[in-house]
Scaffold this active site. Structure first.
Site, short mmCIF file in Angstrom:
data_model
loop_
_atom_site.label_atom_id
_atom_site.label_comp_id
_atom_site.label_asym_id
_atom_site.label_seq_id
_atom_site.Cartn_x
_atom_site.Cartn_y
_atom_site.Cartn_z
CB CYS A 16 -2.24 1.67 6.31
SG CYS A 16 -1.31 0.64 4.58
CG HIS A 76 -2.12 -0.97 1.36
ND1 HIS A 76 -2.75 -1.11 2.22
CD2 HIS A 76 -2.53 -1.77 0.08
CE1 HIS A 76 -4.34 -1.88 1.06
NE2 HIS A 76 -3.22 -2.75 0.92
CD GLU A 104 -1.67 4.10 3.48
OE1 GLU A 104 -1.50 3.44 2.76
OE2 GLU A 104 -3.04 4.90 3.23
ZN LIG Z 1 -3.20 0.10 3.56
#
Ligand SMILES: [Zn+2]
Length: 250
Positions: free
Chosen positions: A91, A54, A56
Site C-alpha cells: 500500500c 486492504h 487503503e
Molecule cells: Zn496494505
C-alpha cells in the site's frame, strides 16, 4: 490537533470492522485544502478472501470512481490519509505512485510496515513510476491514537485465538490492556519534522519514546459500537463529490 479528530473517525471505522469480524484496520482520505472526507476504507480480507483487500485500496477505488483514473494523480497531492495502522509495503508503494500528500497513522505494522517499521517505501525513490508526477516520496506522521489502534488489534487476535480449533497458549488468549511498546519516533520521522509538526514543547517525547496526546487509552472510543459510522462517512463523501461536480461545471 486536527490529526486526532480525523484519526478518531478512522478508529471508529476500525471498531466497526472489528464488530463485523474483520481485521480492525481502517482509513479515511481527507482533502487537505477543504478538510472534507473524500473516501474511506476498511479491511475486507476475511469476507472477500483476498489478501489484497486492504483498507487503503478500498478508498483509492472510491477516489478513482469519483475523479476518473486520469484525474487521480492531480487530486492525490491534496490528500492526507489517516489510517489506524501503518500502511504495508504494497500500500505504501501504491500511495507513493499516486503521489499522496501525507500519511498519518496510528500504530506501526510490525510485519509488513512500509513507512519505517520494515522498509521506508515512502522515502525511497526506487519504486516511483516513471510517468508519475510524484518526484519524491511522502511525509508520514506516526503515533496518532497509537494505543487505541494497538488495542483494537489485540481484541481481534484474542478473539481469533478463542475461535481457533486448538487454542494457542494461554498467554495468547489473555488481553493485555496495560503494557505498550515504546513509541519509536525516529523510525518514522526525523526530529526536525517531528518538532515542526508537534512543536518544541514535545522535544523530550521524541527521544523518550512517549506518546503525545493519549497517555491514557480512550476506552470509550474503542469499546463503544459505532454502527452509524458508514452512513456518516457516506454522507460526507457524497457532499464532497457534489462540490467537485458543481465546481467542474462552472
Ligand atoms: Zn496494505
Amino acid at each position: 490537533m486536527q490529526h486526532v479528530g480525523y484519526m478518531r473517525t478512522a478508529v471508529r471505522l476500525a471498531k466497526y470492522a472489528l464488530d463485523h469480524d474483520e481485521t480492525p484496520v481502517a482509513c479515511i482520505f481527507v482533502h487537505t485544502p477543504t478538510g472534507q472526507v473524500m473516501a474511506y476504507g476498511m479491511n475486507d480480507t476475511n469476507k472477500s478472501l483476498t489478501g489484497v483487500a486492504h483498507a487503503e485500496f478500498m478508498g483509492i477505488d472510491q477516489i478513482k470512481a469519483m475523479v476518473g483514473s486520469r484525474g487521480v494523480v492531480d487530486v492525490f497531492k491534496d490528500i492526507t490519509l489517516y489510517v489506524t495502522v501503518e500502511p504495508c509495503i504494497m500500500c505504501a508503494s501504491a500511495l507513493k505512485q499516486l503521489g499522496i500528500g501525507k500519511v498519518v497513522f496510528g500504530c506501526g505494522n510490525e510485519r509488513f510496515g512500509g513507512n519505517g517499521t520494515v522498509l521506508s517505501v515512502n522515502h525511497d525513490t526506487c519504486t516511483l513510476a516513471a510517468r508519475s508526477k510524484a518526484a519524491t516520496g511522502y511525509e508520514s506522521i506516526p503515533g496518532i491514537l497509537r494505543k487505541e489502534a494497538i488495542m483494537l488489534l489485540r481484541y481481534f487476535y484474542v478473539r481469533q485465538n478463542e475461535k481457533a480449533p486448538k487454542p494457542r497458549s494461554k498467554s495468547d488468549r489473555v488481553l493485555d490492556k496495560d503494557t505498550f511498546p515504546p513509541m519509536e519516533w525516529s523510525k518514522y520521522i526525523g526530529e526536525e519534522s517531528f518538532l515542526e509538526n508537534f512543536g518544541h514543547d514535545y522535544k523530550a517525547y521524541y527521544a523518550n519514546g512517549t506518546d503525545l496526546f493519549n497517555d491514557n487509552v480512550d476506552w470509550k472510543l474503542i469499546e463503544s459500537r459505532h454502527d452509524n459510522i458508514i452512513q456518516e462517512l457516506n454522507d460526507q463523501c457524497k457532499s464532497f463529490k457534489f462540490n467537485v461536480q458543481k465546481k467542474s461545471k462552472v
